[in-house]
Scaffold this motif. Structure first.
Motif, PDB file in Angstrom:
ATOM      1  N   GLU A   1       0.839  -1.193   0.000  1.00 47.94           N
ATOM      2  CA  GLU A   1       0.000   0.000   0.000  1.00 47.94           C
ATOM      3  C   GLU A   1       0.877   1.246   0.000  1.00 47.94           C
ATOM      4  N   ILE A   2       0.478   2.253  -0.759  1.00 46.72           N
ATOM      5  CA  ILE A   2       1.160   3.538  -0.722  1.00 46.72           C
ATOM      6  C   ILE A   2       0.407   4.404   0.278  1.00 46.72           C
TER       7      ILE A   2
ATOM      8  N   SER B   1       5.511   6.854 -10.362  1.00 47.76           N
ATOM      9  CA  SER B   1       4.496   6.474 -11.349  1.00 47.76           C
ATOM     10  C   SER B   1       4.542   4.971 -11.652  1.00 47.76           C
ATOM     11  N   LEU B   2       5.664   4.324 -11.343  1.00 40.74           N
ATOM     12  CA  LEU B   2       5.792   2.892 -11.581  1.00 40.74           C
ATOM     13  C   LEU B   2       5.322   2.057 -10.398  1.00 40.74           C
ATOM     14  N   LEU B   3       5.042   2.714  -9.269  1.00 40.77           N
ATOM     15  CA  LEU B   3       4.638   1.987  -8.064  1.00 40.77           C
ATOM     16  C   LEU B   3       3.140   1.709  -8.078  1.00 40.77           C
TER      17      LEU B   3
ATOM     18  N   PRO C   1       0.272  -1.282  -6.022  1.00 35.35           N
ATOM     19  CA  PRO C   1       0.185  -2.424  -5.102  1.00 35.35           C
ATOM     20  C   PRO C   1       0.407  -3.740  -5.831  1.00 35.35           C
ATOM     21  N   GLY C   2       1.237  -4.577  -5.203  1.00 36.13           N
ATOM     22  CA  GLY C   2       1.543  -5.881  -5.776  1.00 36.13           C
ATOM     23  C   GLY C   2       2.844  -5.923  -6.549  1.00 36.13           C
ATOM     24  N   CYS C   3       3.445  -4.758  -6.836  1.00 37.09           N
ATOM     25  CA  CYS C   3       4.703  -4.773  -7.593  1.00 37.09           C
ATOM     26  C   CYS C   3       5.872  -5.115  -6.665  1.00 37.09           C
ATOM     27  N   SER C   4       6.946  -5.609  -7.242  1.00 43.61           N
ATOM     28  CA  SER C   4       8.142  -5.959  -6.476  1.00 43.61           C
ATOM     29  C   SER C   4       8.998  -4.730  -6.273  1.00 43.61           C
TER      30      SER C   4
END
Length: 139
Positions: free
Chosen positions: A64-65, A92-94, A96-99
């Motif tokens: 979560e951001i 902008s690349l972030l 939820p669920g990204c590494s």
């Protein structure tokens, strides 16, 4: 993808060190005090590189951001952490669920936050037990 990012990071680091080596002033030949100063400079440069390199890193998952500069990430080997998003990260690349790459140096702060969460969970459990006792008394 993760390994490519890590490889890119290491290549940038290697280029940084090489460029600083090229820019480093050369001591005067035949000067013994210059050799001592060069050793001191080299030790100083080495410690700067060690600081930049930091402690070992691990891969986590963005959960979560929270705001513009903080997020909650989960580690594959432990709990979730409240972390600061570093300034050079492209937000902008972030999603939820990204590494994400986690720097292990800041975990001391996170441990305190985890202890606080555990204390809160314990207080909640105690409240539940108290509610259960009240229900028994009412019956």
């Amino acid at each position: 993808m993760k390994l490519e990012r890590l490889k890119d990071w290491l290549l940038i680091e290697e280029e940084f060190v090489a460029s600083h080596e090229a820019l480093k002033p050369k001591p005067a030949a035949g000067s013994s005090s210059g050799a001592d100063a060069a050793d001191d400079d080299e030790d100083g440069d080495r410690s700067k590189v060690d600081d930049l390199r930091g402690s070992p890193m691990s891969v986590g998952t963005l959960e979560e951001i929270v705001d513009e500069s903080h997020a909650i990430v989960s580690s594959s080997v432990g709990p979730e952490y409240y972390v600061t998003i570093m300034s050079f990260v492209d937000r902008s690349l972030l999603e939820p669920g990204c590494s994400v790459l986690l720097h292990n140096k800041v975990r001391e702060v996170d441990r305190e936050r985890e202890r606080e969460r555990e204390r809160e969970r314990e207080r909640e459990r105690e409240r539940e037990r108290e509610r259960g006792r009240e229900r028994e008394r009412e019956s």
